[in-house]
Design a protein around this motif. Structure first.
Motif, mmCIF file in Angstrom:
data_model
loop_
_atom_site.group_PDB
_atom_site.id
_atom_site.type_symbol
_atom_site.label_atom_id
_atom_site.label_comp_id
_atom_site.label_asym_id
_atom_site.label_seq_id
_atom_site.Cartn_x
_atom_site.Cartn_y
_atom_site.Cartn_z
ATOM 1 N N VAL A 1 0.842 -1.190 0.000
ATOM 2 C CA VAL A 1 0.000 0.000 0.000
ATOM 3 C C VAL A 1 0.884 1.249 0.000
ATOM 4 N N PRO A 2 0.341 2.390 -0.430
ATOM 5 C CA PRO A 2 1.107 3.633 -0.360
ATOM 6 C C PRO A 2 1.420 4.012 1.082
ATOM 7 N N PHE B 1 -1.462 5.154 3.425
ATOM 8 C CA PHE B 1 -2.649 4.311 3.545
ATOM 9 C C PHE B 1 -3.066 4.191 5.011
ATOM 10 N N ARG C 1 4.383 -0.933 3.291
ATOM 11 C CA ARG C 1 4.116 0.371 2.682
ATOM 12 C C ARG C 1 5.292 0.837 1.837
ATOM 13 N N ALA D 1 1.192 9.717 -7.433
ATOM 14 C CA ALA D 1 0.798 8.447 -8.043
ATOM 15 C C ALA D 1 1.968 7.818 -8.783
ATOM 16 N N TYR E 1 -0.865 -5.224 -5.147
ATOM 17 C CA TYR E 1 -0.501 -3.808 -5.083
ATOM 18 C C TYR E 1 -1.798 -3.025 -4.961
ATOM 19 N N CYS F 1 -3.265 0.099 -4.750
ATOM 20 C CA CYS F 1 -3.334 1.537 -5.012
ATOM 21 C C CYS F 1 -3.951 1.712 -6.393
ATOM 22 N N THR G 1 -4.719 -3.058 -8.098
ATOM 23 C CA THR G 1 -6.094 -2.581 -7.949
ATOM 24 C C THR G 1 -6.743 -2.297 -9.297
ATOM 25 N N CYS H 1 -10.002 4.693 -5.251
ATOM 26 C CA CYS H 1 -9.043 5.006 -4.183
ATOM 27 C C CYS H 1 -9.127 4.019 -3.029
ATOM 28 N N THR H 2 -8.014 3.326 -2.786
ATOM 29 C CA THR H 2 -7.958 2.373 -1.677
ATOM 30 C C THR H 2 -7.925 3.062 -0.316
ATOM 31 N N ASN H 3 -7.732 4.378 -0.290
ATOM 32 C CA ASN H 3 -7.718 5.100 0.985
ATOM 33 C C ASN H 3 -9.066 5.726 1.310
#
Length: 269
Positions: free
Chosen positions: A26-27, A30, A50, A63, A89, A91, A121, A201-203
């Motif tokens: 994850v970024p 996250f 991360r 990004a 992955y 993101c 993702t 957006c995964t966040n």
């Protein structure tokens, strides 16, 4: 090679508790570890790492930094010590920013680094749309217009028509967006001719609003973390957990479902 064809519950066998490991990259910013776990059954363990911290707002530059294949390869190597069965992955923008060539490069980087299987993702989103037979989608994003257009271009390249798109224009702290704000933008992007809505957006928290939005809008509602966990788990023969979420329900017998092919997707199809 694994296959994504068939329903998410068909031919899947339970494994003993804790025996399957999913590595998740994850970024650095996250903040939704707990949400990821909500899609995971008891026989699976998530192992997160991360990307390195970068003092950047949510932007095209960010990004690109978090989606650098060399960075993702190093994160994959960090995960190998705990022997994940698949690496995801997680993101959206980092995996669509360089279109399908970029998504394939990320998958290749993870596999070269040692991942036995790998998904992203954005690649998972295309697989989910194909699984549901969706060719027209409405998009809701928390990003600015420039990043949002990148998502639209990624999907158009995959042959998916974007019927409408709405964005929040946020540059940080996306994990703090309330459910009601996310639900509202999903409603505003919806068009009568779309086959599904995707919330990017995964966040961005989404788990608890998916089923209600699907009932209200009458189409599947897909979200970034949902499709990521669905694809990662399905690659190892396990169904994700999400009551009332159409993607995670076995298809009705006789329903027309498109089987995803490998041509535009990285990883194993």
């Amino acid at each position: 090679m694994s296959t994504m064809a068939g329903g998410p519950g068909e031919g899947l066998e339970a494994a003993p508790v804790g025996t399957v490991g999913v590595g998740v990259i994850v970024p650095y910013d996250f903040a939704l570890d707990r949400e990821l776990w909500r899609w995971v059954p008891d026989n699976v363990t998530l192992r997160l790492t991360r990307t390195p911290h970068a003092p950047l707002p949510v932007s095209l530059e960010q990004a690109t930094v978090v989606g650098d294949p060399e960075v993702v390869a190093r994160c994959t190597q960090d995960l190998l010590a705990v022997q994940p069965d698949v690496v995801a992955y997680a993101c959206t923008s980092g995996s669509f920013i360089n279109l399908h060539a970029g998504e394939r490069a990320l998958v290749a980087a993870m596999e070269v680094a040692g991942a036995s299987q790998a998904v992203t993702t954005s690649g998972s989103l295309v697989r989910a749309l194909q699984q549901l037979g969706v060719s027209r989608v409405a998009l809701a994003t928390p990003y600015d217009a420039a990043i949002s257009q990148g998502l639209s271009a990624f999907l158009e390249e995959a042959g998916v028509t974007v019927t409408a798109m709405r964005h929040l224009g946020l540059v940080g702290r996306i994990w703090t967006v309330p459910y009601e704000v996310t639900a509202d933008i999903a409603r505003r992007c919806f068009t009568p001719d779309c086959d599904a809505v995707f919330i990017s957006c995964t966040n961005l928290p989404t788990y608890d609003i998916i089923a209600d939005l699907e009932a209200e809008l009458g189409v599947p509602v897909l979200t970034a973390n949902q499709v990521t966990l669905w694809a990662a788990l399905h690659s190892v023969g396990i169904a994700a957990v999400g009551p009332g979420q159409r993607l995670l329900e076995p298809p009705s017998h006789g329903a027309g479902v498109s089987s995803p092919g490998p041509s535009l997707l990285g990883g194993r199809a």
